[in-house]
Design an enzyme around this catalytic site. Structure first.
Site, PDB file in Angstrom:
ATOM      1  N   ARG A   1      14.604  53.173 -12.740  1.00 49.44           N
ATOM      2  CA  ARG A   1      14.586  53.291 -13.634  1.00 49.44           C
ATOM      3  C   ARG A   1      14.845  53.915 -14.729  1.00 49.44           C
ATOM      4  O   ARG A   1      14.881  55.439 -14.674  1.00 49.44           O
ATOM      5  CB  ARG A   1      13.369  52.691 -13.921  1.00 49.44           C
ATOM      6  CG  ARG A   1      11.853  53.955 -13.620  1.00 49.44           C
ATOM      7  CD  ARG A   1      10.657  53.190 -13.910  1.00 49.44           C
ATOM      8  NE  ARG A   1       9.774  54.804 -13.492  1.00 49.44           N
ATOM      9  CZ  ARG A   1       9.003  54.963 -12.702  1.00 49.44           C
ATOM     10  NH1 ARG A   1       9.043  53.666 -11.836  1.00 49.44           N
ATOM     11  NH2 ARG A   1       9.064  55.979 -12.490  1.00 49.44           N
TER      12      ARG A   1
ATOM     13  N   ALA B   1      13.650 -10.428   4.367  1.00 49.38           N
ATOM     14  CA  ALA B   1      13.289  -8.547   3.725  1.00 49.38           C
ATOM     15  C   ALA B   1      14.276  -9.158   2.579  1.00 49.38           C
ATOM     16  O   ALA B   1      15.337  -8.014   2.065  1.00 49.38           O
ATOM     17  CB  ALA B   1      14.070  -7.382   4.417  1.00 49.38           C
TER      18      ALA B   1
ATOM     19  N   ARG C   1       6.746  -9.610  -7.768  1.00 52.29           N
ATOM     20  CA  ARG C   1       5.442  -9.012  -8.230  1.00 52.29           C
ATOM     21  C   ARG C   1       5.217  -7.494  -8.398  1.00 52.29           C
ATOM     22  O   ARG C   1       4.490  -7.043  -8.909  1.00 52.29           O
ATOM     23  CB  ARG C   1       4.810 -10.243  -7.427  1.00 52.29           C
ATOM     24  CG  ARG C   1       4.140 -11.114  -7.929  1.00 52.29           C
ATOM     25  CD  ARG C   1       3.340 -11.671  -6.928  1.00 52.29           C
ATOM     26  NE  ARG C   1       4.199 -12.401  -5.476  1.00 52.29           N
ATOM     27  CZ  ARG C   1       4.013 -13.514  -5.103  1.00 52.29           C
ATOM     28  NH1 ARG C   1       2.923 -13.394  -4.727  1.00 52.29           N
ATOM     29  NH2 ARG C   1       5.435 -13.642  -3.723  1.00 52.29           N
TER      30      ARG C   1
HETATM   31  C1  UD1 Z   1       4.554 -16.547   2.952  1.00 50.48           C
HETATM   32  C2  UD1 Z   1       4.210 -17.630   3.732  1.00 50.48           C
HETATM   33  C3  UD1 Z   1       2.343 -17.581   3.607  1.00 50.48           C
HETATM   34  C4  UD1 Z   1       2.406 -16.757   4.628  1.00 50.48           C
HETATM   35  C5  UD1 Z   1       2.544 -15.447   3.487  1.00 50.48           C
HETATM   36  C6  UD1 Z   1       2.352 -13.757   4.735  1.00 50.48           C
HETATM   37  C7  UD1 Z   1       6.447 -18.792   3.382  1.00 50.48           C
HETATM   38  C8  UD1 Z   1       6.955 -19.726   2.265  1.00 50.48           C
HETATM   39  N1  UD1 Z   1       5.191 -18.608   2.725  1.00 50.48           N
HETATM   40  O1  UD1 Z   1       4.289 -16.444   1.639  1.00 50.48           O
HETATM   41  O2  UD1 Z   1       2.351 -18.255   4.643  1.00 50.48           O
HETATM   42  O3  UD1 Z   1       0.833 -16.751   4.417  1.00 50.48           O
HETATM   43  O4  UD1 Z   1       3.909 -15.194   3.795  1.00 50.48           O
HETATM   44  O5  UD1 Z   1       2.238 -12.875   4.147  1.00 50.48           O
HETATM   45  O6  UD1 Z   1       6.687 -18.507   4.075  1.00 50.48           O
HETATM   46  N2  UD1 Z   1      12.359 -13.969   2.262  1.00 50.48           N
HETATM   47  C9  UD1 Z   1      13.409 -14.132   2.145  1.00 50.48           C
HETATM   48  N3  UD1 Z   1      14.209 -14.715   1.559  1.00 50.48           N
HETATM   49  C10 UD1 Z   1      13.830 -15.476   1.038  1.00 50.48           C
HETATM   50  C11 UD1 Z   1      12.928 -15.479   0.442  1.00 50.48           C
HETATM   51  C12 UD1 Z   1      11.380 -14.672   1.245  1.00 50.48           C
HETATM   52  O7  UD1 Z   1      13.804 -12.927   3.364  1.00 50.48           O
HETATM   53  O8  UD1 Z   1      14.261 -16.717   0.420  1.00 50.48           O
HETATM   54  C13 UD1 Z   1      11.220 -12.566   2.067  1.00 50.48           C
HETATM   55  C14 UD1 Z   1      10.447 -11.481   1.689  1.00 50.48           C
HETATM   56  O9  UD1 Z   1      11.133 -10.953   1.308  1.00 50.48           O
HETATM   57  C15 UD1 Z   1       9.759 -11.230   1.960  1.00 50.48           C
HETATM   58  C16 UD1 Z   1       9.015 -12.717   3.028  1.00 50.48           C
HETATM   59  O10 UD1 Z   1      10.057 -13.279   3.458  1.00 50.48           O
HETATM   60  O11 UD1 Z   1       9.527 -10.663   2.823  1.00 50.48           O
HETATM   61  C17 UD1 Z   1       8.061 -13.485   2.548  1.00 50.48           C
HETATM   62  O12 UD1 Z   1       7.880 -14.068   1.438  1.00 50.48           O
HETATM   63  P1  UD1 Z   1       7.445 -13.670   0.066  1.00 50.48           P
HETATM   64  O13 UD1 Z   1       7.663 -15.087  -0.808  1.00 50.48           O
HETATM   65  O14 UD1 Z   1       6.881 -12.518   0.026  1.00 50.48           O
HETATM   66  O15 UD1 Z   1       6.550 -15.418   0.530  1.00 50.48           O
HETATM   67  P2  UD1 Z   1       4.585 -15.385   0.335  1.00 50.48           P
HETATM   68  O16 UD1 Z   1       4.769 -15.908  -0.697  1.00 50.48           O
HETATM   69  O17 UD1 Z   1       3.899 -13.796   0.543  1.00 50.48           O
HETATM   70 CA    CA Z   2       4.759 -12.381   0.919  1.00 46.07          CA
END
Ligand code: UD1
Ligand code: CA
Length: 455
Positions: free
Chosen positions: A438, A9, A15
């Site tokens: 009143r 999280a 985005r």
């Molecule tokens: C990710 C997966 C993808 C999958 C998709 C499903 C990876 C590299 N990709 O992509 O394969 O299909 O989710 O929804 O895992 N987060 C952290 N720290 C970080 C990066 C992310 O805590 O350094 C958390 C984000 O807050 C989020 C989750 O991990 O809750 C997923 O990260 P996000 O950047 O949304 O990954 P996606 O591009 O959606």
């Molecule tokens: Ca995601």
């Protein structure tokens, strides 16, 4: 094997284009992360770790009360790096279930299936075929159909992008192995990040057993990255809530136009018209009818209550057969006995209203105790606030309050008292008596208005 849950999280959620961190964006009135957290206990985990970073203070404030282990990820270097922040606190003999804070609709039953499968596999991942897999990691399988790895959208070839089977992001593996795999992740990829999904190919290369559980309900694995996906998840969740309401016996004028941002319990023969928004805990007894465009929060309505259009209520309890609205505003601490009528443009707060009492038009009743079968005329106001403190108004049974009466609290109106219209009552008014306060009407004959000739 004991299970430790790790929820990722830490991301900002660029985005979303919002100052609110992604996992705090509201879905059905609660932060995304709250939905994920709500599911974790279903697995009876040994511990729940939350990897956080962006909006750290906001997150800790929102979830400070819960029994969680907070792992700070100061720089968001990828999902693999995020999991690494939690691993030092997890014993080798635990299974680690990784959940994403932005995948909130996952079902507990699915997580249980995954966890059970992990008893006989080194790594289990969850996949789903999506009609539009754009943005998700794609599952790579060999000729024999065995999973061999995951490729992220941004690293995928055109051919790989045509694969519709996606990585849901949910994964479970032994802590010892996961630690080892994550330690050898590289960030040599399109996003320069340490990808958690890369551990799949590592496990396969080592000859570890990798199992993929493919689910049919693709809505369950919706990942929420932007406002459109948030809206799609909201609709999906609201449709499910509407179905639950109908299964419990409610008739919905349009299941697509009711929003439950909390929990609603209904008894049979409840009717809910379009545009209803429910928040917090709401109970609707048998035969309750809710008109169009009502907002109802933390309230309990007794049997056969009728709520007309555009009524807003918060913290209300109502007995049987009350009729409320249209355009009534009932605020916290409103207790209505049975058969109370509250009409248009009436505001009530922190008051008990006895059975059969009518407050039909344009009144404010605050900090009052109103008896049974009282009639309050149009435009009556309890003047409850002196600028410093709030004071109570008490009105006895069967009293009749004329229109346009100011009741200057603290003040008491006795049983069966009558208060003349337009009175300003600043002293107690005795029961069974007409009180009029009143100025007397005066007649000035021959009076000449400015600039007008006498008739
Ligand atoms: C990710 C997966 C993808 C999958 C998709 C499903 C990876 C590299 N990709 O992509 O394969 O299909 O989710 O929804 O895992 N987060 C952290 N720290 C970080 C990066 C992310 O805590 O350094 C958390 C984000 O807050 C989020 C989750 O991990 O809750 C997923 O990260 P996000 O950047 O949304 O990954 P996606 O591009 O959606
Ligand atoms: Ca995601």
């Amino acid at each position: 094997m004991p299970v430790t849950v790790v929820i990722l999280a830490a991301g900002q959620g660029k985005r979303m284009r919002s100052d609110l961190p992604k996992v705090l964006q509201p879905l059905a009135g609660r932060p995304l992360l709250a939905h994920v957290l709500e599911r974790a206990p279903g697995l009876e985990p040994a511990a729940i770790h939350v990897v956080y970073g962006h909006g750290a203070d906001q997150l800790r404030t929102a979830f400070g009360e819960e029994d969680l282990r907070w792992c700070l990820q100061t720089e968001q270097l990828g999902t693999g790096h995020a999991v690494a922040q939690a691993l030092p606190g997890v014993p080798d003999d635990h299974n680690v279930l990784v959940l994403f804070g932005d995948v909130p609709l996952i079902r507990v039953a699915t997580l249980r299936t995954l966890s059970a499968r992990a008893e006989s596999a080194d790594l289990v991942l969850l996949t789903a075929s999506l009609p539009d897999p754009t943005g998700y990691g794609r599952i790579l399988r060999d000729a024999g159909g065995r999973v061999v790895g995951i490729v992220e959208e941004k690293d995928a070839t055109d051919e790989q992008r045509r694969i519709s089977e996606t990585n849901a992001g949910v994964m479970i593996a032994g802590a010892g192995q996961l630690r080892r795999w994550i330690a050898s992740l590289s960030n040599d990829n399109a996003q320069g990040e340490y990808y958690l999904p890369d551990v799949v190919a590592m496990a396969v290369a080592e000859g570890a057993s990798v199992a993929a559980i493919k689910i049919d309900d693709s809505e369950e694995v919706l990942g929420i990255n932007d406002k459109s996906e948030l809206a799609a998840a909201e609709r999906s969740l609201q449709q499910a809530r509407a179905r639950e309401l109908m299964n419990a016996g409610a008739t919905l004028a349009d299941p697509a136009r009711v929003d439950v941002r909390g929990r609603v319990t209904v008894d049979g023969d409840v009717f809910i018209d379009v545009g209803a928004v429910f928040e917090g805990e709401v109970e609707l007894a048998r035969g309750v009818r809710i008109g169009p465009n009502c907002t109802i929060r933390d309230s309990r309505l007794g049997p056969d209550c009728v709520v007309h259009a555009n009524t807003v209520m918060d913290g209300v309890t109502a007995g049987a057969s009350c009729v409320l609205g249209p355009f009534a505003h009932l605020r916290p601490g409103t207790e209505l006995a049975e058969r109370v009528k509250v009409g248009n443009f009436v505001e009530i707060k922190n008051s008990h209203i006895g059975s059969g009492t009518k407050i039909s038009h344009l009144s404010y009743v605050g900090d009052a105790t109103v008896g049974k079968d009282v009639n309050i005329g149009a435009g009556t106001i309890t003047c409850n606030y002196d600028g410093v403190s709030k004071h109570r108004t008490t009105i006895g049974d069967n009293a009749s309050i004329g229109s346009g009466v100011m009741l200057v609290a603290p003040v008491e109106v006795g049983e069966a008292a009558t208060i003349g219209a337009g009175s300003t009552i600043s002293k107690d008014a005795p029961g069974a008596t007409l009180t009029v306060a009143r100025s007397r009407q005066v007649e000035i004959s021959g009076w000449r208005g400015p600039g007008k000739e006498p008739r």
